[in-house]
Enzyme design. Structure first.
Site, PDB file in Angstrom:
ATOM      1  CB  CYS A   1     -90.351  47.934  71.628  1.00  0.00           C
ATOM      2  SG  CYS A   1     -88.916  48.110  70.566  1.00  0.00           S
TER       3      CYS A   1
ATOM      4  CB  ALA B   1     -83.198  33.349  75.670  1.00  0.00           C
TER       5      ALA B   1
ATOM      6  CG  ASN C   1     -82.532  43.233  70.110  1.00  0.00           C
ATOM      7  OD1 ASN C   1     -81.759  43.848  70.824  1.00  0.00           O
ATOM      8  ND2 ASN C   1     -83.816  43.106  70.393  1.00  0.00           N
TER       9      ASN C   1
ATOM     10  CD  GLU D   1     -89.862  41.609  62.082  1.00  0.00           C
ATOM     11  OE1 GLU D   1     -89.692  41.851  63.286  1.00  0.00           O
ATOM     12  OE2 GLU D   1     -89.848  40.448  61.627  1.00  0.00           O
TER      13      GLU D   1
ATOM     14  CG  HIS E   1     -88.028  46.289  64.410  1.00  0.00           C
ATOM     15  ND1 HIS E   1     -88.197  45.691  65.647  1.00  0.00           N
ATOM     16  CD2 HIS E   1     -88.312  45.334  63.494  1.00  0.00           C
ATOM     17  CE1 HIS E   1     -88.558  44.428  65.484  1.00  0.00           C
ATOM     18  NE2 HIS E   1     -88.633  44.189  64.191  1.00  0.00           N
TER      19      HIS E   1
END
Length: 447
Positions: free
Chosen positions: A365, A19, A25, A174, A248
């Site tokens: 991740c 999406a 990112n 985060e 990140h």
């Protein structure tokens, strides 16, 4: 005391789709509106978990979240039965449907920040849930993440699970994606490196993309986790690499025990940080990859640093990488040179994680590292530990419930909502979690 690192990997959710929700990112943005394959995605993750478990690494799973998340749509003013709400939001505001259907909880490196008992003032393992304040679809995660962690780390004599920080930008957190721990043996006291992108009175920050982690949040998490103040370093990530898609720190650096593997441009004052670590960590080794060998853009495209650096029993290290690294001639050339040089990284293992990678999530991740002593490991909910039986059961579960094709338009299908709830109901029994999801606690009332 003897301890081992356990990798808790996130299971990909049933609504895994592309999406483009995550500004900053670049993979997420680039693959927006492509057709996803949730069944393939969950199986790619399971194959990585099982391969590492078979190689002798301790491996566990963290379940996905309830999606689409109807309670969030009710908060936004949509009314009626669950099915009526799905229909309304699909017609009136489809972007909101995508946001509340994100499978982003699979990236459990953002679930929490972990402090092993060897580093904690009270001798417990601490986990502070991340608020993920920067993105709406991720800020939804904290309450269920907390419930899941409490169901996995149940023994309050061994574990302290802390609620997320307040949902304000000043305290944007985060989780473990901006946290590394360095030291010797896992069971010995280590140095915790908290990495932030911004602080309130510091004008040095990225210009193009948001800095998601604040120093204020990192300091608060260190306090909540009762990290010994003598064992903490706070360092700023280089804002220039954030603007190149390093949203990140685990996209530009990874550590394990005495080794920090990072790009030469990873941190704002990198030489100062490296000297600090050299002073504080016995046997410290920095492997800094020069830009002339791997550019920041190539590191972001291949997720070279979003890798897992794992210790073998003999003290050598294995680097777990996404297939994109092998497919890139320059990065693969560097990696072959790396393992031939005099450093602890002597082996590479490549996994196909393309479904996750297309949304901007690599091997690192997908996992939350938790260092546990033998006693602490025995206190973890045993049903989440990866083994042959669980691998077989989860694959059969995925075959039964996961679709092999999903588009944004499919999110409005009320059958997808029902399939997801049934699947999670079965999963919570399989993993002995109890009623952790809102639909289980409310009976999924049609309201």
């Amino acid at each position: 005391m003897t301890a081992h690192e356990v990798n808790f990997d996130g299971l990909v959710g049933l609504t895994h789709h592309y999406a483009g929700l995550s500004f900053g990112n670049e993979a997420s943005t680039r693959h927006r509106f492509q057709v996803s394959n949730p069944r393939l995605a969950v199986k790619q993750g399971l194959l990585k978990m099982k391969a590492l478990a078979d190689a002798g690494f301790l491996q566990a799973v963290i379940p996905p979240h309830e999606r689409p998340f109807i309670p969030a749509l009710r908060q936004l003013g949509f009314t009626g039965s669950d099915e009526q709400i799905l229909d309304k939001v699909a017609r009136q505001a489809p972007r909101w449907l995508s946001r509340v259907s994100s499978a982003s909880p699979m990236w459990v490196a953002n679930a929490a920040t972990v402090c092993p008992s060897a580093d904690a003032l009270d001798g417990k393992v601490h986990l502070t849930v991340a608020n993920l304040n920067n993105k709406f679809h991720r800020a939804l995660e904290a309450p269920v993440t907390e419930a899941l962690l409490r169901a996995i780390f149940r023994d309050e004599n061994q574990f302290s699970v802390h609620s997320a920080l307040p949902q304000v930008a000043l305290l944007g957190d985060e989780g473990a994606a901006n946290h590394n721990r360095l030291g010797g043996e896992y069971g010995s006291a280590g140095v915790q490196l908290f990495v932030y992108g911004r602080e309130e009175e510091n004008e040095i920050r990225p210009a193009r993309y948001p800095a998601r982690q604040s120093r204020e949040a990192s300091e608060a998490v260190a306090r909540l986790n009762q990290v010994n103040p003598q064992q903490v370093i706070f360092a700023q990530q280089n804002p220039e690499v954030i603007d190149q898609g390093v949203f990140h720190n685990d996209v530009i650096a990874v550590s394990n025990r005495q080794v920090l593997f990072c790009h030469e441009a990873a941190f704002a004052r990198q030489k100062v940080l490296i000297n600090q670590l050299r002073t504080r960590v016995d046997g410290f080794m920095a492997i800094e990859v020069p830009a002339e060998e791997v550019s920041v853009s190539d590191a972001v495209a291949t997720y070279l640093f979003n890798s897992q650096l794992l210790s073998r029993d003999d003290g050598s290290m294995l680097l777990v990488l996404p297939r994109e690294c092998q497919d890139h001639a320059g990065v693969w050339r560097y990696l072959n040179k790396l393992v031939a040089e005099d450093n602890p990284i002597i082996a590479i293992q490549v996994f196909d994680l393309r479904e996750s990678m297309a949304n901007g999530g690599g091997p690192a991740c997908l996992r939350l590292r938790v260092v546990l002593t033998e006693e602490e490991r025995r206190a973890v909910n045993p049903a989440v530990m990866m083994n042959d039986a669980l691998f077989t059961a989860l694959n059969a579960w995925a075959d039964r419930y996961y679709r092999d094709r999903l588009t944004a338009a499919d999110l409005a299908d009320p059958l997808l909502l029902r399939e997801g709830r049934e699947a999670l109901d079965v999963l919570t029994r399989l993993l002995d979690l109890g009623s952790v999801y809102p639909f289980q606690q409310t009976g999924a009332a049609d309201g």
